[in-house]
Write a protein that holds these residues in place. Structure first.
Motif, PDB file in Angstrom:
ATOM      1  N   ASN A 409      70.637 -31.295  33.626  1.00  0.00           N
ATOM      2  CA  ASN A 409      69.964 -32.401  34.295  1.00  0.00           C
ATOM      3  C   ASN A 409      70.160 -33.650  33.439  1.00  0.00           C
ATOM      4  N   VAL A 410      70.995 -34.589  33.922  1.00  0.00           N
ATOM      5  CA  VAL A 410      71.345 -35.768  33.139  1.00  0.00           C
ATOM      6  C   VAL A 410      71.027 -37.045  33.908  1.00  0.00           C
ATOM      7  N   ALA A 411      70.676 -38.084  33.130  1.00  0.00           N
ATOM      8  CA  ALA A 411      70.325 -39.359  33.765  1.00  0.00           C
ATOM      9  C   ALA A 411      70.856 -40.543  32.981  1.00  0.00           C
ATOM     10  N   GLN A 412      71.978 -40.359  32.300  1.00  0.00           N
ATOM     11  CA  GLN A 412      72.561 -41.426  31.502  1.00  0.00           C
ATOM     12  C   GLN A 412      73.900 -41.847  32.096  1.00  0.00           C
ATOM     13  N   GLU A 413      73.994 -43.061  32.494  1.00  0.00           N
ATOM     14  CA  GLU A 413      75.258 -43.572  33.021  1.00  0.00           C
ATOM     15  C   GLU A 413      76.354 -43.441  31.960  1.00  0.00           C
ATOM     16  N   ALA A 430      66.622 -21.736  43.908  1.00  0.00           N
ATOM     17  CA  ALA A 430      67.132 -21.973  45.260  1.00  0.00           C
ATOM     18  C   ALA A 430      66.774 -23.392  45.719  1.00  0.00           C
ATOM     19  N   GLY A 431      67.738 -24.027  46.395  1.00  0.00           N
ATOM     20  CA  GLY A 431      67.536 -25.368  46.916  1.00  0.00           C
ATOM     21  C   GLY A 431      67.825 -26.469  45.910  1.00  0.00           C
ATOM     22  N   LYS A 432      68.155 -26.108  44.671  1.00  0.00           N
ATOM     23  CA  LYS A 432      68.416 -27.093  43.623  1.00  0.00           C
ATOM     24  C   LYS A 432      69.912 -27.186  43.347  1.00  0.00           C
ATOM     25  N   SER A 433      70.267 -27.912  42.279  1.00  0.00           N
ATOM     26  CA  SER A 433      71.662 -28.125  41.930  1.00  0.00           C
ATOM     27  C   SER A 433      71.976 -27.491  40.568  1.00  0.00           C
ATOM     28  N   LEU A 434      73.197 -26.962  40.466  1.00  0.00           N
ATOM     29  CA  LEU A 434      73.622 -26.456  39.166  1.00  0.00           C
ATOM     30  C   LEU A 434      73.697 -27.608  38.165  1.00  0.00           C
ATOM     31  N   ILE A 435      74.240 -28.737  38.591  1.00  0.00           N
ATOM     32  CA  ILE A 435      74.302 -29.954  37.775  1.00  0.00           C
ATOM     33  C   ILE A 435      73.641 -31.076  38.565  1.00  0.00           C
ATOM     34  N   ASP A 436      72.565 -31.605  38.024  1.00  0.00           N
ATOM     35  CA  ASP A 436      71.851 -32.704  38.687  1.00  0.00           C
ATOM     36  C   ASP A 436      72.170 -34.000  37.950  1.00  0.00           C
ATOM     37  N   VAL A 437      72.854 -34.925  38.650  1.00  0.00           N
ATOM     38  CA  VAL A 437      73.232 -36.202  38.034  1.00  0.00           C
ATOM     39  C   VAL A 437      72.296 -37.330  38.446  1.00  0.00           C
ATOM     40  N   ASN A 438      71.201 -36.985  39.162  1.00  0.00           N
ATOM     41  CA  ASN A 438      70.157 -37.943  39.490  1.00  0.00           C
ATOM     42  C   ASN A 438      70.685 -39.220  40.147  1.00  0.00           C
ATOM     43  N   LYS A 439      71.599 -39.036  41.091  1.00  0.00           N
ATOM     44  CA  LYS A 439      72.141 -40.112  41.936  1.00  0.00           C
ATOM     45  C   LYS A 439      72.901 -41.172  41.135  1.00  0.00           C
ATOM     46  N   LEU A 440      73.390 -40.765  39.974  1.00  0.00           N
ATOM     47  CA  LEU A 440      74.174 -41.688  39.164  1.00  0.00           C
ATOM     48  C   LEU A 440      75.655 -41.407  39.354  1.00  0.00           C
ATOM     49  N   GLY A 441      76.487 -42.313  38.908  1.00  0.00           N
ATOM     50  CA  GLY A 441      77.928 -42.175  39.084  1.00  0.00           C
ATOM     51  C   GLY A 441      78.565 -41.314  38.015  1.00  0.00           C
ATOM     52  N   GLY A 465      76.464 -27.360  43.952  1.00  0.00           N
ATOM     53  CA  GLY A 465      77.180 -27.347  42.693  1.00  0.00           C
ATOM     54  C   GLY A 465      76.848 -28.570  41.876  1.00  0.00           C
ATOM     55  N   CYS A 466      76.990 -29.722  42.453  1.00  0.00           N
ATOM     56  CA  CYS A 466      76.606 -30.998  41.859  1.00  0.00           C
ATOM     57  C   CYS A 466      75.708 -31.712  42.865  1.00  0.00           C
ATOM     58  N   SER A 467      74.681 -32.384  42.388  1.00  0.00           N
ATOM     59  CA  SER A 467      73.707 -32.989  43.304  1.00  0.00           C
ATOM     60  C   SER A 467      74.317 -34.082  44.175  1.00  0.00           C
ATOM     61  N   MET A 468      75.438 -34.672  43.755  1.00  0.00           N
ATOM     62  CA  MET A 468      76.119 -35.666  44.578  1.00  0.00           C
ATOM     63  C   MET A 468      77.348 -35.024  45.210  1.00  0.00           C
ATOM     64  N   LYS A 469      77.405 -34.996  46.495  1.00  0.00           N
ATOM     65  CA  LYS A 469      78.450 -34.289  47.226  1.00  0.00           C
ATOM     66  C   LYS A 469      79.839 -34.827  46.871  1.00  0.00           C
ATOM     67  N   GLY A 470      80.724 -33.863  46.493  1.00  0.00           N
ATOM     68  CA  GLY A 470      82.099 -34.212  46.199  1.00  0.00           C
ATOM     69  C   GLY A 470      82.294 -34.952  44.896  1.00  0.00           C
ATOM     70  N   GLN A 471      81.222 -35.105  44.123  1.00  0.00           N
ATOM     71  CA  GLN A 471      81.301 -35.914  42.909  1.00  0.00           C
ATOM     72  C   GLN A 471      81.491 -35.006  41.692  1.00  0.00           C
TER      73      GLN A 471
END
Length: 533
Positions: A409-413, A430-441, A465-471
């Motif tokens: 779970n990361v939140a650093q650009e 369940a329902g969560k992400s393996l890697i959560d990038v908190n809507k960052l790029g 897999g990643c919280s941002m689809k295709g990212q």
């Protein structure tokens, strides 16, 4: 003459002859026994049970014996050989059976004989073993070896004599200079070794090996660092605070089970790396048993060049108990590294919270096994946007049994997230992400990795897999058929087998790939499970 008369005359004649004979023995001749033949009987039986530096002797005792003389020799013994003819025999006197003869050498052939000792210096003939000789078992007088990167200290029983020590590496051998051996106290100092290498040392006395043990040198210790040997009962915080050198290696011996001392509140203290320490390595000594550090959320004060954990069991009391590292404040850290460690029974592995600023150059976890982790997963820096992190690297590692909302779970650009050659199983809710990038790029990179079903999969619930689809960037990464993703959020390609069929016994922690899939997929995932490991 009747029969009775004949019988009476014959009987009378016999009595006369007997009386005459008795009178002659007592009065006319000297029948004393020749003293040359007046000797004791030898023991009725004789057997031995050889050990390494001693032999147990069992024998049949003789009435009236004062004791039993035993001769032990490396040379042959037989009746024509005088006692201690070679001047090197071991002569002992035993009085009871069984008994033990000491001060022998291991892996050595000895001849043994025994005779009975009586009053007035009388002795029996020699009694020999059935096979005349016995051989002692191989000896081990080495008591401990403490290796470092380019040297090792070998301890042995100083009561045992040695005249040489040799170090072996593959087919080559090198004699240790006598000046490096403390014969009086039983210490051999071996130098000139290569780091992270396996050696064998043999202690010799003449042609006999008295000690034989292998050891492995540690990874090369960094230059300019003081080496501190941590022991049970030491106060790590006090050691760090009082260090005159700002560069330390905290060396933990094999088998150490280290707890911090109890504080005034009745609880174990929390490890804290103080501001006066700029570079620190927590180092588990090489050997069979990794040391264990009950770490309970170690903190960091002040700027650091490097903080490294190597070859240690990092454990707490369960998935709801604290973290391995719990970092707060506004410090600058060049490198944060964890290698060759077993991490288990903790709420989270690395957590950043209450961050006021600062920068971390790289966080690297390599060649580790991580299991039974709670709600904060492997890495959590959510909402800590005041800090910058250069890269987060997870490689050659097995992670199983993580109950977190996200494994990472990361939140650093700008952070670089890299996962390579890992085996990931039963992680993430369940329902969560393996890697959560908190809507960052942030674009995670996942390569050469094997993934099994997430925690709580029931055939309907899914994860991302990643919280941002295709990212994400994915290469040579595969997941078992019972791993269910949100559509479009897959990491890698589906395997033609469920986790139960793909691995030998994933449910019980055996992630060796089954033989049917090994040729195709064995080179992926954590390679500790490959055929070569």
């Amino acid at each position: 003459m009747n029969f009775k008369s004949k019988y009476s005359i014959a009987l009378g004649s016999l009595l006369f002859l007997g009386a005459a004979a008795f009178t002659s023995c007592c009065d006319d001749n000297d029948w004393d026994v020749d003293s040359n033949f007046d000797r004791m009987f030898h023991p009725t039986s004789l057997t031995v049970d050889p050990l390494d530096d001693k032999v147990a002797v069992v024998f049949g005792k003789i009435p009236g014996a004062k004791g039993y003389q035993v001769e032990v020799s490396r040379d042959s013994l037989y009746d024509e050989i005088e006692l201690n003819a070679n001047g090197n025999s071991l002569i002992v006197e035993l009085t009871s059976s069984p008994d033990t003869i000491y001060n022998l050498e291991g892996s050595t052939k000895y001849f043994l004989r025994m005779r009975t000792l009586g009053e007035n210096d009388k002795v029996s003939k020699w009694k020999y073993l059935t096979k005349y000789s016995f051989k002692t078992k191989s000896e081990q007088i080495i008591t401990n070896i403490i290796p470092s990167s380019h040297s090792a200290v070998v301890y042995y029983n100083a009561e045992k004599t040695i005249d040489a020590a040799y170090v072996y590496k593959d087919e080559d051998s090198t004699r240790v200079d006598d000046s490096a051996i403390d014969f009086e106290n039983g210490v051999v100092n071996v130098t000139g070794l290569k780091d992270n290498s396996t050696y064998r040392i043999k202690l010799w006395n003449g042609d006999n090996v008295r000690g034989n043990m292998s050891f492995k040198t540690t990874e090369d210790f960094p230059e300019g660092h003081d080496i501190i040997n941590l022991a049970e009962g030491d106060d790590l915080n006090a050691i760090l605070e009082n260090s005159a050198n700002d560069k330390l290696v905290i060396l933990m011996p094999q088998g150490l089970d280290y707890y911090m001392p109890v504080g005034e509140d009745g609880n174990y203290k929390t490890p804290k790396i103080p501001a006066n320490i700029k570079s620190i390595y927590f180092w588990g000594a090489a050997g069979e048993g990794k040391p264990t550090f009950h770490i309970r959320g170690a903190g960091i004060d002040g700027d650091k060049d490097i903080v490294r954990f190597y070859n240690i069991n990092l454990v707490n009391n369960g998935p709801s108990d604290n973290y391995v590292l719990n970092i707060s404040g506004g410090n600058n850290i060049g490198k944060l590294q964890v290698e060759k460690c077993t991490i288990m029974n903790t709420r989270g592995v690395i957590r950043f919270q209450n961050i006021t600023g600062g920068h971390v150059g790289e966080i690297t976890v390599n060649n580790c096994e991580i299991s039974n982790i709670g709600s904060y997963g492997f890495f959590n820096s959510k909402d800590q946007k005041n800090m910058t992190i250069g890269s987060l690297n997870l490689s050659n590692t097995t992670i199983s049994g993580v109950a977190a909302g996200a494994l990472i779970n990361v939140a650093q650009e700008g952070i670089n997230v890299n996962i390579d050659h890992c085996t990931i199983y039963n992680c993430v809710q369940a329902g969560k992400s393996l890697i959560d990038v908190n809507k960052l790029g942030i674009t995670p990179n996942v390569s050469n990795t094997l993934i099994g079903p997430f925690n709580g999969s029931d055939g309907a619930k899914t994860i991302k897999g990643c919280s941002m689809k295709g990212q994400q960037t994915v290469e040579n990464t595969f997941y078992t058929s019972d791993q269910l993703w949100n559509s479009g959020y897959e990491l890698g390609n589906e395997l033609p087998a469920s986790s139960k069929d793909f691995w030998i016994d994933a449910a019980n922690g055996n992630f060796k790939v089954n033989i049917a899939y090994r040729d195709m997929y064995g080179k992926y995932g954590d390679q500790r499970w490959s055929d070569d490991e």
